[in-house]
Design a protein around this motif. Structure first.
Motif, PDB file in Angstrom:
ATOM      1  N   MET A  79      -3.037   5.956   8.005  1.00  0.00           N
ATOM      2  CA  MET A  79      -1.801   6.637   7.715  1.00  0.00           C
ATOM      3  C   MET A  79      -1.010   5.889   6.666  1.00  0.00           C
ATOM      4  O   MET A  79      -0.855   4.682   6.777  1.00  0.00           O
ATOM      5  N   GLU A  80      -0.531   6.603   5.704  1.00  0.00           N
ATOM      6  CA  GLU A  80       0.243   5.977   4.636  1.00  0.00           C
ATOM      7  C   GLU A  80       1.690   5.776   5.050  1.00  0.00           C
ATOM      8  O   GLU A  80       2.280   6.616   5.720  1.00  0.00           O
ATOM      9  N   CYS A  81       2.227   4.632   4.637  1.00  0.00           N
ATOM     10  CA  CYS A  81       3.625   4.322   4.903  1.00  0.00           C
ATOM     11  C   CYS A  81       4.164   3.562   3.688  1.00  0.00           C
ATOM     12  O   CYS A  81       3.558   3.579   2.634  1.00  0.00           O
ATOM     13  N   PHE A  82       5.285   2.894   3.873  1.00  0.00           N
ATOM     14  CA  PHE A  82       5.903   2.167   2.760  1.00  0.00           C
ATOM     15  C   PHE A  82       5.516   0.693   2.714  1.00  0.00           C
ATOM     16  O   PHE A  82       6.025  -0.048   1.897  1.00  0.00           O
ATOM     17  N   GLU A 116       3.431  -2.742   2.016  1.00  0.00           N
ATOM     18  CA  GLU A 116       2.786  -3.204   0.794  1.00  0.00           C
ATOM     19  C   GLU A 116       1.340  -2.721   0.701  1.00  0.00           C
ATOM     20  O   GLU A 116       0.891  -2.293  -0.356  1.00  0.00           O
ATOM     21  N   GLN A 117       0.610  -2.763   1.809  1.00  0.00           N
ATOM     22  CA  GLN A 117      -0.785  -2.332   1.809  1.00  0.00           C
ATOM     23  C   GLN A 117      -0.917  -0.812   1.916  1.00  0.00           C
ATOM     24  O   GLN A 117      -2.008  -0.279   1.927  1.00  0.00           O
ATOM     25  N   LYS A 118       0.214  -0.084   2.011  1.00  0.00           N
ATOM     26  CA  LYS A 118       0.285   1.383   2.030  1.00  0.00           C
ATOM     27  C   LYS A 118      -0.334   2.037   3.267  1.00  0.00           C
ATOM     28  O   LYS A 118      -0.459   3.233   3.333  1.00  0.00           O
ATOM     29  N   GLU A 119      -0.762   1.232   4.230  1.00  0.00           N
ATOM     30  CA  GLU A 119      -1.379   1.780   5.429  1.00  0.00           C
ATOM     31  C   GLU A 119      -0.985   0.916   6.616  1.00  0.00           C
ATOM     32  O   GLU A 119      -0.839  -0.290   6.481  1.00  0.00           O
ATOM     33  N   THR A 120      -0.816   1.548   7.757  1.00  0.00           N
ATOM     34  CA  THR A 120      -0.395   0.790   8.930  1.00  0.00           C
ATOM     35  C   THR A 120      -1.334   0.994  10.101  1.00  0.00           C
ATOM     36  O   THR A 120      -1.931   2.062  10.243  1.00  0.00           O
ATOM     37  N   TYR A 121      -1.440  -0.035  10.901  1.00  0.00           N
ATOM     38  CA  TYR A 121      -2.172   0.038  12.165  1.00  0.00           C
ATOM     39  C   TYR A 121      -1.256  -0.401  13.306  1.00  0.00           C
ATOM     40  O   TYR A 121      -1.704  -0.624  14.414  1.00  0.00           O
ATOM     41  N   GLU A 122       0.024  -0.533  12.995  1.00  0.00           N
ATOM     42  CA  GLU A 122       1.027  -0.892  13.993  1.00  0.00           C
ATOM     43  C   GLU A 122       2.053   0.219  14.055  1.00  0.00           C
ATOM     44  O   GLU A 122       2.801   0.436  13.106  1.00  0.00           O
ATOM     45  N   ASP A 147      10.024  12.907  13.482  1.00  0.00           N
ATOM     46  CA  ASP A 147       8.827  12.874  14.319  1.00  0.00           C
ATOM     47  C   ASP A 147       8.870  11.591  15.156  1.00  0.00           C
ATOM     48  O   ASP A 147       9.488  10.599  14.749  1.00  0.00           O
ATOM     49  N   PRO A 148       8.194  11.571  16.313  1.00  0.00           N
ATOM     50  CA  PRO A 148       8.332  10.440  17.231  1.00  0.00           C
ATOM     51  C   PRO A 148       7.448   9.223  16.953  1.00  0.00           C
ATOM     52  O   PRO A 148       7.449   8.270  17.720  1.00  0.00           O
ATOM     53  N   ILE A 149       6.696   9.222  15.857  1.00  0.00           N
ATOM     54  CA  ILE A 149       5.815   8.087  15.548  1.00  0.00           C
ATOM     55  C   ILE A 149       6.284   7.441  14.245  1.00  0.00           C
ATOM     56  O   ILE A 149       6.514   8.123  13.243  1.00  0.00           O
ATOM     57  N   TRP A 150       6.386   6.120  14.282  1.00  0.00           N
ATOM     58  CA  TRP A 150       6.910   5.342  13.157  1.00  0.00           C
ATOM     59  C   TRP A 150       5.981   4.173  12.864  1.00  0.00           C
ATOM     60  O   TRP A 150       5.286   3.686  13.749  1.00  0.00           O
ATOM     61  N   CYS A 151       6.013   3.706  11.612  1.00  0.00           N
ATOM     62  CA  CYS A 151       5.345   2.442  11.282  1.00  0.00           C
ATOM     63  C   CYS A 151       6.195   1.338  11.890  1.00  0.00           C
ATOM     64  O   CYS A 151       7.406   1.288  11.670  1.00  0.00           O
ATOM     65  N   ASN A 152       5.569   0.456  12.654  1.00  0.00           N
ATOM     66  CA  ASN A 152       6.318  -0.622  13.286  1.00  0.00           C
ATOM     67  C   ASN A 152       6.615  -1.753  12.306  1.00  0.00           C
ATOM     68  O   ASN A 152       7.391  -2.637  12.615  1.00  0.00           O
ATOM     69  N   GLN A 153       6.037  -1.709  11.116  1.00  0.00           N
ATOM     70  CA  GLN A 153       6.278  -2.755  10.108  1.00  0.00           C
ATOM     71  C   GLN A 153       7.430  -2.372   9.179  1.00  0.00           C
ATOM     72  O   GLN A 153       8.420  -3.061   9.099  1.00  0.00           O
ATOM     73  N   CYS A 154       7.294  -1.239   8.476  1.00  0.00           N
ATOM     74  CA  CYS A 154       8.291  -0.865   7.463  1.00  0.00           C
ATOM     75  C   CYS A 154       9.319   0.143   7.973  1.00  0.00           C
ATOM     76  O   CYS A 154      10.303   0.413   7.300  1.00  0.00           O
TER      77      CYS A 154
END
Length: 114
Positions: free
Chosen positions: A1-4, A6-12, A22-29
């Motif tokens: 999944m793309e997010c903001f 630096e690596q443009k993808e999150t697993y957190e 929506d109820p799901i967020w990147c836990n990093q950015c």
């Protein structure tokens, strides 16, 4: 999944309610992710959407104040969110790390209006 990130993808990821999100967020950015991009079952997607659509039911938005039983309503919402986070963890096991971020809005309103 793309997010903001630096690596443009999150697993957190984190499960968190908010108005109009929506109820799901990147836990990093902190990027709000499109639930349709999350590889979970339609049943769980629908449960999460129903849950997030009830976010803030403990607030009288017209009066901008906490409802009389607002703290209890928020606590119940957080319990449901924790349960849904467990289901999300189970469906995404091994792919993503997932945490739950409970709402603290009722407590903010309780302090604000006293």
């Amino acid at each position: 999944m793309e997010c903001f990130c630096e690596q443009k993808e999150t697993y957190e990821l984190k499960v968190e309610g908010d108005v109009g999100a929506d109820p799901i967020w990147c836990n990093q950015c902190g990027c709000n992710l499109d639930i349709e991009d999350i590889p979970i079952s339609n049943t769980l997607t629908n449960e999460l959407i129903e849950w997030v659509n009830r976010y803030g039911e403990w607030i009288d938005w017209d009066e901008d104040k906490l409802l009389p039983n607002g703290i209890e309503l928020e606590e119940e919402h957080n319990k449901q969110g924790l349960t849904l986070t467990g289901k999300t963890k189970k469906e995404l096991e091994g792919k993503y790390r997932i945490k739950f971020s409970p709402s603290t809005m009722a407590r903010m309103y309780a302090h604000k209006n006293h």
